[in-house]
Design a protein around this motif. Structure first.
Motif, mmCIF file in Angstrom:
data_model
loop_
_atom_site.group_PDB
_atom_site.id
_atom_site.type_symbol
_atom_site.label_atom_id
_atom_site.label_comp_id
_atom_site.label_asym_id
_atom_site.label_seq_id
_atom_site.Cartn_x
_atom_site.Cartn_y
_atom_site.Cartn_z
ATOM 1 N N THR A 190 -21.090 -12.166 -18.476
ATOM 2 C CA THR A 190 -20.701 -13.422 -19.289
ATOM 3 C C THR A 190 -21.800 -14.247 -19.869
ATOM 4 O O THR A 190 -21.797 -14.925 -20.618
ATOM 5 C CB THR A 190 -19.834 -14.396 -18.263
ATOM 6 O OG1 THR A 190 -20.369 -14.843 -17.506
ATOM 7 C CG2 THR A 190 -18.187 -13.545 -17.859
ATOM 8 N N GLY A 191 -23.018 -14.180 -18.953
ATOM 9 C CA GLY A 191 -23.994 -14.862 -19.309
ATOM 10 C C GLY A 191 -24.198 -16.189 -18.826
ATOM 11 O O GLY A 191 -25.135 -17.049 -18.924
ATOM 12 N N LYS A 192 -23.149 -16.540 -18.119
ATOM 13 C CA LYS A 192 -22.647 -17.672 -17.189
ATOM 14 C C LYS A 192 -23.043 -17.587 -15.757
ATOM 15 O O LYS A 192 -22.471 -16.966 -15.125
ATOM 16 C CB LYS A 192 -21.404 -18.253 -17.405
ATOM 17 C CG LYS A 192 -21.127 -18.716 -18.950
ATOM 18 C CD LYS A 192 -19.688 -19.196 -18.908
ATOM 19 C CE LYS A 192 -19.001 -19.673 -20.268
ATOM 20 N NZ LYS A 192 -17.599 -20.119 -20.205
ATOM 21 N N TYR A 193 -24.237 -18.311 -15.150
ATOM 22 C CA TYR A 193 -24.827 -19.261 -15.678
ATOM 23 C C TYR A 193 -26.364 -18.870 -15.508
ATOM 24 O O TYR A 193 -26.468 -18.057 -14.491
ATOM 25 C CB TYR A 193 -24.608 -20.551 -15.062
ATOM 26 C CG TYR A 193 -23.136 -21.355 -15.562
ATOM 27 C CD1 TYR A 193 -22.986 -21.932 -16.834
ATOM 28 C CD2 TYR A 193 -22.208 -21.154 -14.679
ATOM 29 C CE1 TYR A 193 -21.867 -22.611 -16.914
ATOM 30 C CE2 TYR A 193 -20.697 -21.467 -14.639
ATOM 31 C CZ TYR A 193 -20.611 -22.262 -16.231
ATOM 32 O OH TYR A 193 -19.490 -22.859 -16.483
ATOM 33 N N ASN A 194 -27.304 -19.512 -16.074
ATOM 34 C CA ASN A 194 -28.574 -19.251 -15.642
ATOM 35 C C ASN A 194 -28.860 -20.159 -14.325
ATOM 36 O O ASN A 194 -28.308 -21.139 -14.087
ATOM 37 C CB ASN A 194 -29.624 -19.919 -16.753
ATOM 38 C CG ASN A 194 -31.121 -19.847 -16.342
ATOM 39 O OD1 ASN A 194 -31.599 -20.463 -15.468
ATOM 40 N ND2 ASN A 194 -31.729 -18.946 -17.034
ATOM 41 N N GLU A 248 -6.137 -13.871 -9.301
ATOM 42 C CA GLU A 248 -6.927 -13.494 -10.421
ATOM 43 C C GLU A 248 -8.344 -13.591 -10.182
ATOM 44 O O GLU A 248 -8.979 -14.483 -9.546
ATOM 45 C CB GLU A 248 -6.621 -13.748 -11.718
ATOM 46 C CG GLU A 248 -7.248 -13.286 -12.909
ATOM 47 C CD GLU A 248 -6.895 -13.974 -14.308
ATOM 48 O OE1 GLU A 248 -7.699 -13.611 -15.290
ATOM 49 O OE2 GLU A 248 -6.007 -15.007 -14.302
ATOM 50 N N VAL A 249 -9.360 -12.595 -10.258
ATOM 51 C CA VAL A 249 -10.667 -12.535 -9.982
ATOM 52 C C VAL A 249 -11.456 -13.545 -10.884
ATOM 53 O O VAL A 249 -11.131 -13.256 -12.286
ATOM 54 C CB VAL A 249 -11.490 -11.218 -9.748
ATOM 55 C CG1 VAL A 249 -12.856 -11.244 -9.727
ATOM 56 C CG2 VAL A 249 -10.810 -10.553 -8.523
ATOM 57 N N ASN A 250 -12.223 -14.395 -10.710
ATOM 58 C CA ASN A 250 -12.865 -15.038 -11.510
ATOM 59 C C ASN A 250 -14.537 -14.551 -11.450
ATOM 60 O O ASN A 250 -15.182 -14.609 -10.696
ATOM 61 C CB ASN A 250 -13.206 -16.604 -10.686
ATOM 62 C CG ASN A 250 -14.180 -17.559 -11.583
ATOM 63 O OD1 ASN A 250 -14.527 -17.338 -12.631
ATOM 64 N ND2 ASN A 250 -14.682 -18.606 -11.152
ATOM 65 N N THR A 251 -14.483 -13.879 -12.655
ATOM 66 C CA THR A 251 -15.775 -12.846 -12.798
ATOM 67 C C THR A 251 -17.097 -13.829 -13.055
ATOM 68 O O THR A 251 -18.132 -13.362 -12.876
ATOM 69 C CB THR A 251 -15.595 -12.324 -14.098
ATOM 70 O OG1 THR A 251 -15.164 -12.825 -15.200
ATOM 71 C CG2 THR A 251 -14.673 -11.327 -13.935
ATOM 72 N N VAL A 252 -16.948 -15.355 -13.510
ATOM 73 C CA VAL A 252 -18.021 -16.094 -13.730
ATOM 74 C C VAL A 252 -18.683 -16.121 -12.208
ATOM 75 O O VAL A 252 -19.676 -16.352 -11.930
ATOM 76 C CB VAL A 252 -17.697 -17.310 -14.334
ATOM 77 C CG1 VAL A 252 -18.912 -18.079 -14.285
ATOM 78 C CG2 VAL A 252 -17.280 -17.232 -15.724
ATOM 79 N N ALA A 253 -17.633 -16.353 -11.309
ATOM 80 C CA ALA A 253 -18.051 -16.550 -9.985
ATOM 81 C C ALA A 253 -18.836 -15.229 -9.395
ATOM 82 O O ALA A 253 -19.806 -15.500 -8.625
ATOM 83 C CB ALA A 253 -16.942 -16.828 -9.013
ATOM 84 N N LEU A 254 -18.675 -14.226 -9.772
ATOM 85 C CA LEU A 254 -19.134 -12.949 -9.150
ATOM 86 C C LEU A 254 -20.462 -12.937 -10.131
ATOM 87 O O LEU A 254 -21.446 -12.618 -9.149
ATOM 88 C CB LEU A 254 -18.118 -11.716 -9.691
ATOM 89 C CG LEU A 254 -19.111 -10.317 -9.755
ATOM 90 C CD1 LEU A 254 -19.399 -10.128 -8.081
ATOM 91 C CD2 LEU A 254 -18.036 -9.356 -10.192
ATOM 92 N N GLU A 262 -15.496 -23.579 -8.869
ATOM 93 C CA GLU A 262 -14.474 -22.741 -8.951
ATOM 94 C C GLU A 262 -14.941 -21.668 -8.090
ATOM 95 O O GLU A 262 -15.886 -21.055 -8.248
ATOM 96 C CB GLU A 262 -14.129 -22.443 -10.280
ATOM 97 C CG GLU A 262 -12.731 -21.699 -10.460
ATOM 98 C CD GLU A 262 -12.415 -21.248 -12.175
ATOM 99 O OE1 GLU A 262 -11.295 -20.838 -12.172
ATOM 100 O OE2 GLU A 262 -13.505 -21.514 -12.882
ATOM 101 N N THR A 263 -13.744 -21.211 -7.354
ATOM 102 C CA THR A 263 -13.971 -20.071 -6.408
ATOM 103 C C THR A 263 -13.758 -18.459 -7.010
ATOM 104 O O THR A 263 -13.334 -18.672 -8.107
ATOM 105 C CB THR A 263 -13.067 -20.093 -5.228
ATOM 106 O OG1 THR A 263 -11.450 -19.785 -5.583
ATOM 107 C CG2 THR A 263 -12.933 -21.593 -4.518
ATOM 108 N N PHE A 264 -13.712 -17.608 -6.313
ATOM 109 C CA PHE A 264 -13.490 -16.243 -6.642
ATOM 110 C C PHE A 264 -12.103 -16.110 -7.412
ATOM 111 O O PHE A 264 -11.885 -15.121 -7.917
ATOM 112 C CB PHE A 264 -13.921 -15.325 -5.619
ATOM 113 C CG PHE A 264 -15.345 -14.905 -5.902
ATOM 114 C CD1 PHE A 264 -15.624 -13.416 -6.042
ATOM 115 C CD2 PHE A 264 -16.523 -15.512 -5.239
ATOM 116 C CE1 PHE A 264 -16.775 -12.970 -6.234
ATOM 117 C CE2 PHE A 264 -17.815 -14.870 -5.432
ATOM 118 C CZ PHE A 264 -17.805 -13.791 -5.869
#
Length: 613
Positions: A434-438, A171-177, A190-192
């Motif tokens: 997601t707004g994560k992260y600055n 599953e793609v980690n959209t926060v990583a993207l 945490e990876t992609f």
């Protein structure tokens, strides 16, 4: 040296599962394979034979078979450690450095790590204590991934091995993207792949009773000390000559990469080997082969070179991103792939110059604090007002970016050697941000750690912990191992860092040069023009290609694809591409960052997974 993979717990058909996982990383070790399997842990190993050619097979065990290890890397001081262990009564069955780790673990347990000098990632299973102990080297030269899926902890050298585990959920980690779009590399733990994590450099992991405990065992720290310039130069020269010599310990031939930079040139000029390797592009301004040939001739060694054609470069992108495991938007990764491929035809090991810039202050951006010094005479509110006016102006002119950056604190303007999209920009282009992260949330721990130190030292510390690990060392490991080649990095040595961390700031960066003291140390081994050459990096003509109709259309097709529509507002990203093509802005790096994600996505989440290796 190799690749390994494994999982904890019992599962049906575990022997065939581990073979399937090993086959995903066969490029890391084509010479031999081995497995260990019981109801508590299953391990698989692919070997590239470097040291202990006849008796270094893995997994390897202690005398009574109660401890088993899989190890990727090299321990350069294994011989004195081995002598110490023999004196304490340990019995060795092989000539490999791997066995030293087993007996050192028996002797010292988790305290063993600071005794080591080398690059490493390993997993030890202690059967008596029902405990998995894993560690990654001081600076992150070798990778280690892990994750828990359906109560099985998976671990290994490459994420792609996890794909063959039946309970792994891809599953793609959209926060990583989202954060990749700012940094150009995967910057989070945490990876992609959701649920898969990177073990940080200088950390170890213990898995016992279903719980993961991670601890730091090494903390790099810059502590500049006042010293005479000549003394500093002599210390750098001595420790680097020792490190290059130490990194040549091998039972097979060792070569060296060679570009036009002072780092690889110093290594090539001092390693006393026979072969150097260079690549260039079919554009005059992007070709360093002529220089490499001249230097190799001067120091009396052979140079092997290759011109990478434009079509070769573009045709390789899918394979590159597959081997990378996570998307990386550094265009020079392709050059590293091809120079590794060239070297692998002649040697099994090559030395390279990674780490010199982070240790000794080599990046041109490190001069910015000096360049902005005069603006500090202007009150900060006035500087911010000028910057606001500059940002509001719709046209570009020389000095505009300088005035904007002059208004910013270091923590706001520097996140490392690459900054692609701002938070506002990525919010505009992402379909579901997601707004994560600055970015300041990510860099804050490193800025906090260096509070009170000079700006250059703080910038180096950011790069040492983020950019070097996420970009420089990722591509060094993955591109070399994709070609079954071991790359060693003499600059990234514990003893070298012990010298580098004490070098005072003006011996690192001053008005004359970056990496100043190191360049002075290199002058006895290199022509003056090389030792003094400005930092260039590996030049890649992406900005030229993206204006060419053929390659523009390739990228535009990807930007309008189903995958792009899933994650991006495609009209926004196509505008970045069109504005670049039409000369309205140099968006080449931003365009490349998006495009590399889409190429990576197609490899792992396309209609069917591509077997690029």
């Amino acid at each position: 040296m190799c690749g390994f993979c494994g999982f904890t717990g019992d599962i049906a058909d575990r022997e065939n599962i581990i073979i399937g996982m090993m086959n995903k990383i066969i490029h890391r070790g084509p010479d031999s394979a081995g497995t260990h399997s019981d109801e508590d842990v299953t391990m698989g190993f692919r070997r590239l034979s470097i040291i202990g050619l006849e008796d270094g097979s893995q997994p390897m065990y202690n005398e009574d078979g109660s401890i088993v290890i899989c190890f990727n890397g090299e321990i350069y001081n294994y011989q004195p450690i081995k002598e110490m262990l023999i004196e304490k009564g340990h019995v060795f069955k092989s000539h490999a450095d791997t066995e030293v780790l087993i007996h050192l673990y028996e002797e010292k347990g988790e305290e063993m790590l600071n005794d080591l000098r080398g690059m490493f990632a390993f997993a030890i299973y202690d059967m008596k204590n029902k405990k998995l102990f894993a560690a990654r080297d001081f600076f992150g030269i070798k990778p280690f991934y892990y994750g828990v899926f359906n109560n099985h902890m998976l671990f290994g050298s490459e994420i792609k091995s996890f794909l063959a585990f039946p309970d792994f959920k891809k599953e793609v980690n959209t926060v990583a993207l989202e954060n990749y779009l700012t940094f150009q590399y995967s910057v989070l733990d945490e990876t992609f792949f959701k649920g898969v994590y990177k073990l940080k450099p200088g950390h170890y992991l213990v898995y016992k009773d279903g719980k993961i405990d991670i601890k730091r065992y090494f903390q790099p720290k810059f502590e500049p000390e006042k010293a005479g310039l000549q003394d500093t130069i002599k210390k750098i020269e001595d420790v680097m000559l020792d490190s290059v010599k130490t990194h040549k310990i091998s039972d097979v031939e060792v070569g060296s990469f060679l570009s036009s930079g002072v780092d690889s040139s110093f290594v090539a000029a001092t390693f006393k080997g026979d072969k150097t390797f260079t690549v260039g592009f079919d554009y005059e301004k992007y070709n360093e082969i002529g220089y490499a040939e001249k230097l190799s001739e001067k120091v009396g060694i052979d140079n092997y070179s290759k011109i990478i054609s434009t079509d070769e470069y573009w045709d390789s992108l899918g394979k590159i991103q597959y081997h990378m495991d996570e998307p990386l938007a550094d265009p020079s990764a392709v050059a590293l792939y091809f120079v590794s491929k060239l070297a692998s035809k002649h040697v099994k090991v090559a030395l390279s110059g990674e780490g010199a810039d982070e240790f000794f202050g080599g990046y041109n951006i490190y001069r910015e604090p000096m360049d902005l010094q005069i603006t500090r005479l202007i009150p900060k509110p006035l500087r911010k007002g000028i910057a606001a006016i500059m940002k509001a102006l719709p046209f570009r002119f020389k000095g505009k970016n300088y005035l904007i950056r002059a208004s910013m604190d270091l923590e706001d303007r520097f996140i490392g050697n690459a900054k692609m999209f701002s938070e506002k920009e990525r919010e505009r282009i992402l379909k579901n941000p997601t707004g994560k992260y600055n970015h300041k949330e990510i860099t804050k721990p490193y800025y906090d750690f260096t509070k009170g130190q000079d700006d250059v030292t703080r910038m180096q510390f950011i790069d040492l912990n983020l950019w070097m690990v996420g970009d420089i060392l990722l591509k060094a490991d993955k591109m070399s191992m994709a070609n079954s080649l071991e790359v060693r990095v003499p600059f990234l040595d514990k003893e070298v860092f012990e010298v580098a961390r004490h070098v005072q700031p003006d011996y690192r960066v001053n008005r004359e040069a970056t990496k100043y003291a190191f360049r002075m140390a290199a002058k006895d081994y290199l022509p003056e023009e090389v030792a003094s050459k400005k930092k260039l990096g590996f030049p890649v003509p992406t900005r030229v290609w993206l204006k060419d109709e053929k390659y523009y259309n390739i990228v535009k097709t990807a930007f309008q694809s189903e995958a792009a529509q899933k994650y991006f507002n495609t009209d926004k990203i196509v505008k970045y591409l069109d504005d670049h093509k039409n000369g309205k802005a140099d968006n080449s790096r931003k365009v490349w960052t998006i495009y590399m994600f889409l190429v990576w996505y197609n490899q792992f989440f396309g209609n069917e997974e591509k077997e690029a290796c």
